[in-house]
Design a protein around this motif. Structure first.
Motif, PDB file in Angstrom:
ATOM      1  N   GLY A  69       0.851  -1.344   0.352  1.00  0.00           N
ATOM      2  CA  GLY A  69       0.124   0.621  -0.331  1.00  0.00           C
ATOM      3  C   GLY A  69       0.857   1.033   0.132  1.00  0.00           C
ATOM      4  N   ILE A  70       0.602   2.184  -0.941  1.00  0.00           N
ATOM      5  CA  ILE A  70       1.443   3.564  -1.615  1.00  0.00           C
ATOM      6  C   ILE A  70       0.542   4.352  -1.199  1.00  0.00           C
ATOM      7  N   GLY A  71       1.167   5.780  -0.179  1.00  0.00           N
ATOM      8  CA  GLY A  71       0.504   6.852   0.144  1.00  0.00           C
ATOM      9  C   GLY A  71       1.186   8.132  -0.901  1.00  0.00           C
ATOM     10  N   PRO A  72       1.108   9.300  -0.567  1.00  0.00           N
ATOM     11  CA  PRO A  72       1.210  10.673  -0.861  1.00  0.00           C
ATOM     12  C   PRO A  72       2.077  10.030  -0.128  1.00  0.00           C
ATOM     13  N   ASN A 111      -0.531  12.287  -5.920  1.00  0.00           N
ATOM     14  CA  ASN A 111       0.798  12.291  -5.552  1.00  0.00           C
ATOM     15  C   ASN A 111       1.105  10.926  -4.955  1.00  0.00           C
ATOM     16  N   ALA A 112       0.523  10.104  -5.036  1.00  0.00           N
ATOM     17  CA  ALA A 112       0.395   8.554  -4.488  1.00  0.00           C
ATOM     18  C   ALA A 112       0.383   8.060  -5.972  1.00  0.00           C
ATOM     19  N   LEU A 113      -0.263   8.485  -6.964  1.00  0.00           N
ATOM     20  CA  LEU A 113      -0.131   7.458  -8.591  1.00  0.00           C
ATOM     21  C   LEU A 113       1.389   7.954  -8.936  1.00  0.00           C
ATOM     22  N   ARG A 114       1.806   9.065  -8.433  1.00  0.00           N
ATOM     23  CA  ARG A 114       3.086   9.222  -8.805  1.00  0.00           C
ATOM     24  C   ARG A 114       4.213   8.037  -8.150  1.00  0.00           C
TER      25      ARG A 114
END
Length: 218
Positions: A69-72, A111-114
């Motif tokens: 799981g990746i956040g900004p 941000n998260a998608l980057r």
């Protein structure tokens, strides 16, 4: 008499099997799975630009990659640490200033998608290789529901932004600005769910994303 009973019993079994012949034929006529090493999305019919796949078939022996799981990332150093605004990507929004109509969830989603893109690139993959996505959204401060519309605008900047008939990109709005060329032109339409949850693990996060991607067939 015993021999006749046995023959009659055999006849009944044969007839019962014969009665199920249509079912047996139906089993053989079932769609074949995707070829080994391939991924095949099932897309909603009648839509030139569907946002997500109805599902996805994964062929045998397909090598896959699953992100955490990746956040900004906290890139806006001008905002208080741990605040929602701290997770605005200043490379996209200089000074942490959001254009008209861009919501904080939309900005954090970008941000998260980057960060997802960077994670994929480190594994030799790209957004085009993503076939499944899981999204967790938290309500912005003062809101009673998660900002799904803002998230979807962020999502369209990186996924599902081509016309499947023509192959041309479909303009995407950023906030309330006129739709323009998306940040990353990508025909991939992963299967996806998006959930509103009470709390994400990092203070200030409103978005967390994880994806599955398939290594391209070589």
């Amino acid at each position: 008499m015993k021999r006749r009973s046995l023959i009659a019993g055999v006849a009944v079994v044969a007839l019962s099997f014969g009665g199920g012949a249509t079912t047996a034929a139906g089993w053989w006529d079932k769609p074949k799975p995707p070829k080994p090493g391939t991924v095949v999305p099932a897309l909603p019919a009648g839509q030139a630009n569907p946002m997500i796949a109805s599902g996805v078939g994964i062929g045998a022996n397909t090598p896959v990659y699953k992100t955490s799981g990746i956040g900004p990332s906290a890139l806006n150093t001008g905002a208080p640490a741990g605040s929602e605004a701290a997770y605005i990507d200043t490379a996209v929004f200089p000074g942490g200033t959001l254009p008209a109509g861009v919501t904080i969830t939309e900005a954090q989603g970008i941000n998260a998608l980057r960060r997802i893109g960077e994670n994929l690139a480190a594994a030799g993959l790209s957004y085009a290789d993503v076939y499944t996505m899981r999204v967790f959204l938290q309500n912005p401060a003062g809101a009673t529901v998660a900002d799904f519309a803002g998230w979807n605008r962020a999502y369209r900047q990186y996924f599902a932004n081509t016309d499947l008939t023509t192959g041309a990109y479909v303009p995407v709005p950023l906030g309330t600005a006129a739709p323009a060329k998306p940040f990353v032109v990508n025909k991939s339409r992963p299967s996806r769910f998006a959930l509103e949850i009470e709390n994400l693990p990092v203070g200030g996060w409103l978005v967390e994303v994880e994806v599955d991607a398939a290594y391209p067939k070589r």
